[in-house]
Design a protein around this motif. Structure first.
Motif, PDB file in Angstrom:
ATOM      1  N   GLY A 181      27.082  41.967  70.860  1.00  0.00           N
ATOM      2  CA  GLY A 181      26.599  43.629  70.904  1.00  0.00           C
ATOM      3  C   GLY A 181      27.552  43.635  72.492  1.00  0.00           C
ATOM      4  O   GLY A 181      28.329  44.295  73.079  1.00  0.00           O
ATOM      5  N   ASP A 237      21.400  34.042  75.221  1.00  0.00           N
ATOM      6  CA  ASP A 237      20.689  33.304  74.876  1.00  0.00           C
ATOM      7  C   ASP A 237      20.209  32.526  74.149  1.00  0.00           C
ATOM      8  O   ASP A 237      18.984  32.502  73.517  1.00  0.00           O
ATOM      9  N   ALA A 240      28.932  50.663  65.465  1.00  0.00           N
ATOM     10  CA  ALA A 240      28.307  49.034  65.683  1.00  0.00           C
ATOM     11  C   ALA A 240      27.636  49.311  67.364  1.00  0.00           C
ATOM     12  O   ALA A 240      26.981  48.756  67.244  1.00  0.00           O
ATOM     13  N   LEU A 273      13.559  44.033  73.796  1.00  0.00           N
ATOM     14  CA  LEU A 273      13.270  42.734  74.397  1.00  0.00           C
ATOM     15  C   LEU A 273      14.069  42.679  75.341  1.00  0.00           C
ATOM     16  O   LEU A 273      14.014  41.439  75.646  1.00  0.00           O
ATOM     17  N   LYS A 299      16.382  40.685  81.247  1.00  0.00           N
ATOM     18  CA  LYS A 299      17.449  41.968  81.513  1.00  0.00           C
ATOM     19  C   LYS A 299      17.243  43.016  81.273  1.00  0.00           C
ATOM     20  O   LYS A 299      15.820  43.490  81.404  1.00  0.00           O
ATOM     21  N   SER A 359      20.248  48.175  74.110  1.00  0.00           N
ATOM     22  CA  SER A 359      21.221  46.704  73.116  1.00  0.00           C
ATOM     23  C   SER A 359      22.206  48.073  72.092  1.00  0.00           C
ATOM     24  O   SER A 359      21.874  49.335  72.812  1.00  0.00           O
ATOM     25  N   GLY A 405      23.788  44.777  67.066  1.00  0.00           N
ATOM     26  CA  GLY A 405      22.663  43.925  67.384  1.00  0.00           C
ATOM     27  C   GLY A 405      21.349  43.742  67.397  1.00  0.00           C
ATOM     28  O   GLY A 405      20.401  42.898  66.418  1.00  0.00           O
ATOM     29  N   ALA A 443      21.990  43.240  63.599  1.00  0.00           N
ATOM     30  CA  ALA A 443      22.360  41.963  63.229  1.00  0.00           C
ATOM     31  C   ALA A 443      20.803  40.919  63.268  1.00  0.00           C
ATOM     32  O   ALA A 443      20.782  39.453  63.078  1.00  0.00           O
ATOM     33  N   LEU A 471      15.689  43.116  63.874  1.00  0.00           N
ATOM     34  CA  LEU A 471      15.017  43.856  64.875  1.00  0.00           C
ATOM     35  C   LEU A 471      13.786  45.061  64.346  1.00  0.00           C
ATOM     36  O   LEU A 471      14.259  45.947  64.088  1.00  0.00           O
ATOM     37  N   MET A 509      29.859  43.619  62.117  1.00  0.00           N
ATOM     38  CA  MET A 509      30.569  45.040  61.622  1.00  0.00           C
ATOM     39  C   MET A 509      30.781  46.067  63.465  1.00  0.00           C
ATOM     40  O   MET A 509      30.939  45.600  64.184  1.00  0.00           O
ATOM     41  N   LEU A 568      12.826  30.592  67.043  1.00  0.00           N
ATOM     42  CA  LEU A 568      12.511  30.153  68.634  1.00  0.00           C
ATOM     43  C   LEU A 568      12.718  31.925  69.175  1.00  0.00           C
ATOM     44  O   LEU A 568      14.028  31.542  69.087  1.00  0.00           O
ATOM     45  N   ILE A 569      11.982  32.413  69.951  1.00  0.00           N
ATOM     46  CA  ILE A 569      13.668  33.982  70.283  1.00  0.00           C
ATOM     47  C   ILE A 569      13.596  33.287  71.453  1.00  0.00           C
ATOM     48  O   ILE A 569      14.581  33.756  72.010  1.00  0.00           O
TER      49      ILE A 569
HETATM   50  C1  LIG Z   1      15.789  35.136  67.519  1.00  0.00           C
HETATM   51  C2  LIG Z   1      16.245  36.286  68.860  1.00  0.00           C
HETATM   52  C3  LIG Z   1      16.590  35.975  69.603  1.00  0.00           C
HETATM   53  C4  LIG Z   1      16.863  36.701  70.958  1.00  0.00           C
HETATM   54  N1  LIG Z   1      17.087  36.613  72.172  1.00  0.00           N
HETATM   55  C5  LIG Z   1      18.184  37.667  73.056  1.00  0.00           C
HETATM   56  C6  LIG Z   1      18.589  36.889  74.291  1.00  0.00           C
HETATM   57  O1  LIG Z   1      19.162  36.216  74.452  1.00  0.00           O
HETATM   58  N2  LIG Z   1      18.400  37.861  75.651  1.00  0.00           N
HETATM   59  C7  LIG Z   1      18.213  39.429  74.992  1.00  0.00           C
HETATM   60  O2  LIG Z   1      18.568  40.235  76.075  1.00  0.00           O
HETATM   61  N3  LIG Z   1      17.787  39.480  73.908  1.00  0.00           N
HETATM   62  C8  LIG Z   1      17.307  38.708  72.564  1.00  0.00           C
HETATM   63  N4  LIG Z   1      16.646  38.932  71.574  1.00  0.00           N
HETATM   64  C9  LIG Z   1      16.390  40.646  71.602  1.00  0.00           C
HETATM   65  C10 LIG Z   1      18.061  41.063  70.448  1.00  0.00           C
HETATM   66  O3  LIG Z   1      18.992  40.645  70.495  1.00  0.00           O
HETATM   67  C11 LIG Z   1      18.063  42.175  70.999  1.00  0.00           C
HETATM   68  O4  LIG Z   1      17.386  43.005  71.375  1.00  0.00           O
HETATM   69  C12 LIG Z   1      19.326  43.244  70.621  1.00  0.00           C
HETATM   70  O5  LIG Z   1      19.139  44.318  69.673  1.00  0.00           O
HETATM   71  C13 LIG Z   1      20.454  43.386  71.471  1.00  0.00           C
HETATM   72  O6  LIG Z   1      21.187  43.994  70.702  1.00  0.00           O
HETATM   73  P1  LIG Z   1      22.925  43.622  71.809  1.00  0.00           P
HETATM   74  O7  LIG Z   1      23.918  44.564  71.119  1.00  0.00           O
HETATM   75  O8  LIG Z   1      22.993  43.078  73.114  1.00  0.00           O
HETATM   76  O9  LIG Z   1      23.052  42.128  70.983  1.00  0.00           O
HETATM   77  P2  LIG Z   1      22.989  41.523  71.254  1.00  0.00           P
HETATM   78  O10 LIG Z   1      21.987  40.336  72.339  1.00  0.00           O
HETATM   79  O11 LIG Z   1      24.366  40.941  71.856  1.00  0.00           O
HETATM   80  O12 LIG Z   1      24.035  40.550  69.691  1.00  0.00           O
HETATM   81  C14 LIG Z   1      22.178  39.999  69.483  1.00  0.00           C
HETATM   82  C15 LIG Z   1      22.657  39.320  68.056  1.00  0.00           C
HETATM   83  O13 LIG Z   1      23.191  40.524  67.154  1.00  0.00           O
HETATM   84  C16 LIG Z   1      24.576  39.937  66.792  1.00  0.00           C
HETATM   85  N5  LIG Z   1      25.414  41.127  66.414  1.00  0.00           N
HETATM   86  C17 LIG Z   1      25.616  41.977  68.089  1.00  0.00           C
HETATM   87  N6  LIG Z   1      26.717  43.002  67.186  1.00  0.00           N
HETATM   88  C18 LIG Z   1      27.126  42.596  66.299  1.00  0.00           C
HETATM   89  C19 LIG Z   1      27.961  43.554  65.669  1.00  0.00           C
HETATM   90  N7  LIG Z   1      28.530  44.734  66.050  1.00  0.00           N
HETATM   91  N8  LIG Z   1      28.442  43.006  63.972  1.00  0.00           N
HETATM   92  C20 LIG Z   1      27.772  41.887  64.303  1.00  0.00           C
HETATM   93  N9  LIG Z   1      26.473  41.074  64.908  1.00  0.00           N
HETATM   94  C21 LIG Z   1      26.229  41.385  66.284  1.00  0.00           C
HETATM   95  C22 LIG Z   1      25.281  38.697  67.405  1.00  0.00           C
HETATM   96  O14 LIG Z   1      26.158  37.938  67.249  1.00  0.00           O
HETATM   97  C23 LIG Z   1      23.752  38.202  67.816  1.00  0.00           C
HETATM   98  O15 LIG Z   1      23.497  37.285  66.758  1.00  0.00           O
HETATM   99  C24 LIG Z   1      16.853  38.077  70.312  1.00  0.00           C
HETATM  100  C25 LIG Z   1      15.998  38.405  69.519  1.00  0.00           C
HETATM  101  C26 LIG Z   1      15.618  37.869  68.353  1.00  0.00           C
HETATM  102  C27 LIG Z   1      15.102  38.051  66.898  1.00  0.00           C
END
Ligand SMILES: Cc1cc2nc3c(=O)[nH]c(=O)nc-3n(C[C@H](O)[C@H](O)[C@@H](O)COP(=O)(O)OP(=O)(O)OC[C@H]3O[C@@H](n4cnc5c(N)ncnc54)[C@H](O)[C@@H]3O)c2cc1C
Ligand SMILES: Cc1cc2nc3c(=O)[nH]c(=O)nc-3n(C[C@H](O)[C@H](O)[C@H](O)COP(=O)(O)OP(=O)(O)OC[C@H]3O[C@@H](n4cnc5c(N)ncnc54)[C@H](O)[C@@H]3O)c2cc1C
Lengths: 493, 403
Positions: free
Chosen positions: B30, B36, B69, B94, B100, B105, B109, B112, B115, B172, B358-359
């Motif tokens: 995202g 991580d 998305a 989170l 961070k 977010s 994300g 996906a 949450l 997405m 495991l988060i």
């Molecule tokens: C098991 C778990 C582990 C987590 N680990 C972390 C972490 O290490 N660091 C952190 O800051 N937060 C983490 N989170 C929190 C969560 O990822 C964020 O709160 C999420 O909402 C952040 O959105 P983002 O856009 O930054 O997505 P990202 O953190 O970039 O991605 C989160 C997940 O969503 C997927 N994703 C994102 N956008 C899309 C899309 N458009 N289409 C398809 N898939 C997509 C990614 O491949 C990834 O699997 C975790 C949550 C869970 C449930």
């Protein structure tokens, strides 16, 4: 449906013998007269006697029947109570009909975790009855709830008048036991929330019997609201009623139910049950509010004011449970009421963005004139789910076909204004050929690939949902568009 | 690492098609700032979807919102709040847990990862508000599923499957969500100093009552004090917090119902304090001081939450926890360097069903297949995964060594 597979027909006696061995003689029907009752579901325009019927009494028997069918290459159509309005449980001449009706026990009621574990043949209403004394209920309430099975509800992701506030079936499930076509048994979810990874529970719900057979369901139970009150008012136009609905939601109120009926439906219902519906109105709005008494009284006053300021007249508010039921009586009896004024009717089920209602009703009136068939509308107004009832006479040559063509035009119209083909009844055979109006080839291929992940030989309920059956191997191939990638300037590898 | 930043669906499709042709795995992100999550597997190329941003359509009276998305959660929250509506599944922030910045977010994300926050058992999860999407599959094909109306059963419910799929089934591009009216006001009852068993009993009773709470969390001794909104009220003691939302008249009545069930020392948080508390709760304020511990997220049958915690405490005396969802969700902080972060011990406790994810953990604790706990057989999941992404390009190996 494609012509029956001759090999399957030839293999039938051996297949039936294997089934009898696994399920016992009482568990298998092949006698042509005894097969008759299974020839159709709630969409009675389509009929087909199945090759055989199996009536398993346990998960193990379901697994055995599926394994035998899989090994013999025989198709299988699952069936709950046979109330589907989209022909989802329509049998196949060369297929086994797998009736889940004997799996009809409530296995456990767990009030501390607010859930119940039931077999798929338990009726929707039986669940609520079983927990009523403790003050609980199961929220999704299809009008067919006395008869329809929870397994069928899962397969169709059924709704009801209360799903605006409480959700469809999919929002009220915790766990499933599923048997795949190979006979493999999966247990998904349980009494906890949300999946550890892919949401198979969510995917199975609404998959119309194409991915697996549901043999156990864990449903969420809700505490029964302390009070429920209904109100109704007539409107001089559907626009005015629609504006009132938008204003209620705009005021931040999500009623327990919010239903609309048009003039023909009002008349049919009033003639049938004498609920005191306003015969001069073009639209009738019924709103139900539930919760603690103070909250309901407050909301009744607020909704009443909104209704009045949008031209609602003859406002009636229930002061007793009996009055509440009277207000609902006509709506609940709308289908049989229409059945009284016409030899046959055809029930449609599209959803539209609510704001487009006046336009959709206007064009439906034009179509009604064009086809020379009357139409009455009942409408889950809160969530935009339309149920136009097309009146026809199957004994008049051509009328059934005209009704079907009219129905298809209505559904195309729903998609055209940004809506969808079905809000709760499912695609089945009925809307199968309309799928391309909503989805492109790539979209449908992706869905069919999901099917292949569960049932590579396409033996479970084939001929439903998808307009063209694509073999799984064929779907694996890549389409190369002219062998060239546009935008050569984009970062690549 | 190479980063790809598509700004249109067509570009996204072409980039994935090229990756498909080149057999090149892609990390799907995202914001792209958080690498991580999941199993520690490094992928050479990141596909960042934050450029597909912007609210495309928002019709408050239809309860429907469509956005790119990559739209930030912040922008969506702001838009719906201006219409008196909200995301009922209460996505938690989170960011702070991972060191961070808060609040960055993307909606993709959030979906996906499926949450959801403290309101989940009462209102539904992210998946329950996810109506439709447009995405690119692992073959580089743009496809759509679901719809843009609140009630729809046309075709398979692929939105449910994409929610919580961690980007492994599709990238997405656009999502359509159901948005609902926000409650008029709220109030939280704080029961001070209950032990775990008493707190579980109070929460189970409250959830089965006509008080109709929309939040039920237990912060044990020493944990509640980390919440600025509770500090000064609870000292080093525990807090059981029950939230009521709705109209003032309704809350006034339901609070009486709660008081009938719950005995002992207590206090109330008014709307303002309550709002602050539940945001802190979503951000796991109480666990933030455990900077080096592995963080597990458990989902269990709610009435048995306390029993699971008691069993975990016997096995892992150093662990800290908080319970949400009336006992149904347990956040567990486990110190130490065990290679599986004690995953098999934790899962061994879930005899009445449930799962543990495991988060957060160090790289060396996220190597194996213990990070997620899939409920269906892995070969079915693999077939499903391949039906969208035949070469397993998206986030290869991040969920499971075989996915
Ligand atoms: C098991 C778990 C582990 C987590 N680990 C972390 C972490 O290490 N660091 C952190 O800051 N937060 C983490 N989170 C929190 C969560 O990822 C964020 O709160 C999420 O909402 C952040 O959105 P983002 O856009 O930054 O997505 P990202 O953190 O970039 O991605 C989160 C997940 O969503 C997927 N994703 C994102 N956008 C899309 C899309 N458009 N289409 C398809 N898939 C997509 C990614 O491949 C990834 O699997 C975790 C949550 C869970 C449930
Ligand atoms: C008068 C009337 C009113 C109705 N009102 C509503 C309404 O308000 N809302 C609404 O949503 N629907 C309504 N329906 C439609 C219908 O009742 C629902 O779709 C219901 O869920 C079907 O349940 P059933 O047990 O009759 O299933 P069936 O008709 O037997 O089967 C329906 C589909 O489910 C599959 N299936 C059944 N059992 C299983 C199983 N155990 N495992 C896997 N697949 C299975 C079948 O293959 C078929 O595709 C109404 C129908 C009638 C006749």
């Amino acid at each position: 449906m494609p012509p029956p597979d001759q090999a399957a027909l030839a293999a039938a006696p051996r297949f039936a013998a294997a089934l009898r061995e696994a399920l016992g003689p009482a568990g298998v029907i092949t006698d042509p007269v005894a097969l008759r009752p299974y020839e159709s579901d709630g969409l009675t325009a389509y009929r087909q006697v199945p090759l055989a019927v199996a009536l398993p009494r346990s998960t193990a028997e379901v697994a055995a029947a599926l394994r035998i069918a899989h090994e013999s290459g025989i198709k299988v159509v699952p069936r709950g109570s046979g109330t589907s309005l989209s022909g989802g449980a329509l049998p196949l001449a060369d297929g086994l009909l797998l009736g889940l009706g004997k799996l009809n026990r409530i296995l456990e009621i767990d009030l501390p975790n607010r859930c119940a574990v039931v077999q798929p043949g338990v009726t929707n209403l039986a669940i609520s009855h079983a927990v009523a004394a403790d003050g609980y209920y199961y929220a999704p309430d299809p009008s067919s709830q006395i008869a329809c099975s929870i397994g069928g509800n899962v397969a169709e992701n059924s709704g009801g008048v209360h799903c605006l506030k409480y959700g469809l079936t999919t929002n009220n499930l915790l766990g499933l036991e599923i048997v795949l076509i190979t006979g493999e048994v999966l247990r998904i979810g349980g009494r906890h929330l949300d999946a550890g990874l892919y949401d198979i529970l969510g995917l199975m719900t609404g998959s119309e019997g194409l991915l697996g057979v549901v043999t156990e369901v864990t449903v969420r139970l809700l505490k029964k609201p302390e009070t429920a009150r209904a109100m109704m008012a007539g409107f001089a136009s559907s626009e005015a009623a629609g504006a009132a609905v938008a204003a209620i939601i705009g005021a931040g109120i999500i009623p327990a139910g919010m239903e609309m009926m048009d003039r023909p439906a009002i008349h049919a219902a009033e003639d049938f049950v004498h609920a005191g519906y306003p015969l001069e109105a073009e639209a009738l709005l019924i709103v139900e509010l539930d919760g603690p008494k103070v909250e309901v009284d407050d909301l009744i006053a607020r909704v009443g004011a909104i209704v009045a300021s949008h031209g609602g007249s003859g406002l009636r508010v229930s002061e007793s449970e009996a009055e509440r039921l009277t207000i609902w009586a006509g709506r609940k009896a709308a289908f049989p009421a229409v059945g009284r004024i016409s030899p046959d009717y055809y029930c449609m089920d599209g959803t539209i963005p609510r704001g487009r209602l006046p336009e959709v009703l206007r064009r439906m009136t034009q179509l009604s004139a064009q086809y020379g068939l009357r139409v009455a509308n009942v409408f889950h107004a809160g969530d935009g789910n339309l149920h136009p009832l097309i009146l026809y006479d199957a004994n008049k040559p051509g009328e059934l076909e005209a009704a079907e063509a009219f129905g298809s035009d209505i559904l195309r119209l729903c998609v055209e204004v940004g809506g969808v083909l079905t809000g709760e009844h499912g695609v089945g055979v009925e809307k199968r050929d309309l799928m391309p109006t909503m989805f492109g080839e790539v979209d449908l291929n992706q869905q069919q690939r999901v099917k292949c992940a569960f049932d590579a030989d396409l033996l479970l309920n084939p001929g439903k949902v998808f307009p063209t059956l694509r073999r799984c191997a064929e779907l694996g191939a890549m389409h190369v568009r002219g062998g060239q990638l546009p935008h050569p300037d984009l970062p690549r590898f | 690492m190479q980063v790809l930043n598509p700004t249109t669906e067509a570009e996204l499709g072409e980039m994935v098609a090229a990756a498909h042709a080149a057999d090149a795995p892609l990390e799907i992100a995202g914001q792209g700032s958080k690498a991580d999550w999941g199993r520690a597997v490094a992928l050479p190329t990141r596909l960042c979807l934050a450029g597909l941003a912007g609210i495309r359509d928002y019709a408050p009276a239809e309860l429907v919102l469509t956005a790119g998305a990559g739209t930030s959660l912040r922008d969506i929250r702001r838009a719906v709040a201006s219409e008196g509506q909200h995301l009922a599944f209460e996505p938690p922030d989170l960011g702070p847990l991972f060191g961070k910045a808060p609040d960055d977010s993307t909606i993709g994300g959030v979906i996906a990862t499926n949450l959801s926050g403290s309101r989940r058992p009462f209102a539904g999860a992210a998946r329950d508000f996810f109506l439709g999407f447009r995405a690119v599959n692992g073959r580089g094909e743009l496809f759509k599923a679901g719809g843009k109306v609140v009630k729809n059963v046309t075709g398979y419910d692929l939105p449910k499957l994409l929610a919580g799929s961690f980007g492994t089934l599709g990238a997405m591009a656009e999502v359509t969500l159901k948005i609902v009216p926000a409650p008029e006001t709220s109030l939280s009852l704080v029961l001070i100093g209950q032990d775990l068993v008493a707190a579980q009993a109070a929460m189970t009773a409250a959830l089965g009552s006509n008080a109709d709470p929309t939040g039920a969390v237990y912060l044990p001794d020493g944990m509640a004090g980390h919440h600025p909104s509770l500090a000064g009220h609870v000292g080093a003691g525990s807090a059981t917090v029950l939230r009521l939302e709705g109209s003032a008249a309704s809350i006034a009545y339901r609070r009486g119902e709660l008081e009938r069930i719950c005995a002992g020392p207590s206090m109330y948080l008014d709307h303002h304090e309550s709002t602050a508390f539940w945001i802190e709760c979503g951000a796991l304020q109480a666990l933030l001081p455990m900077r080096d511990a592995a963080i597990w997220l458990l989902s269990v049958p709610p009435a048995g939450g306390a029993d699971v915690v008691l069993a975990l405490r016997r096995l892992l005396p150093d662990c800290r926890y908080m319970m949400d969802w009336g006992g149904g969700r347990i956040w567990l902080a486990v110190p130490g360097t065990a290679p599986d972060a004690h995953g098999s011990a934790i899962r061994g406790v879930l005899v009445d069903g449930g799962h543990a994810t495991l988060i957060r953990a160090g790289q060396q604790q996220r190597g194996g297949d213990h990070v997620f706990q899939p409920e269906a057989p892995i070969d079915l999941l693999r077939r499903l995964r391949r039906s969208f992404d035949p070469k397993c390009l998206f986030n290869r190996g991040r969920l499971h060594s075989e996915l």
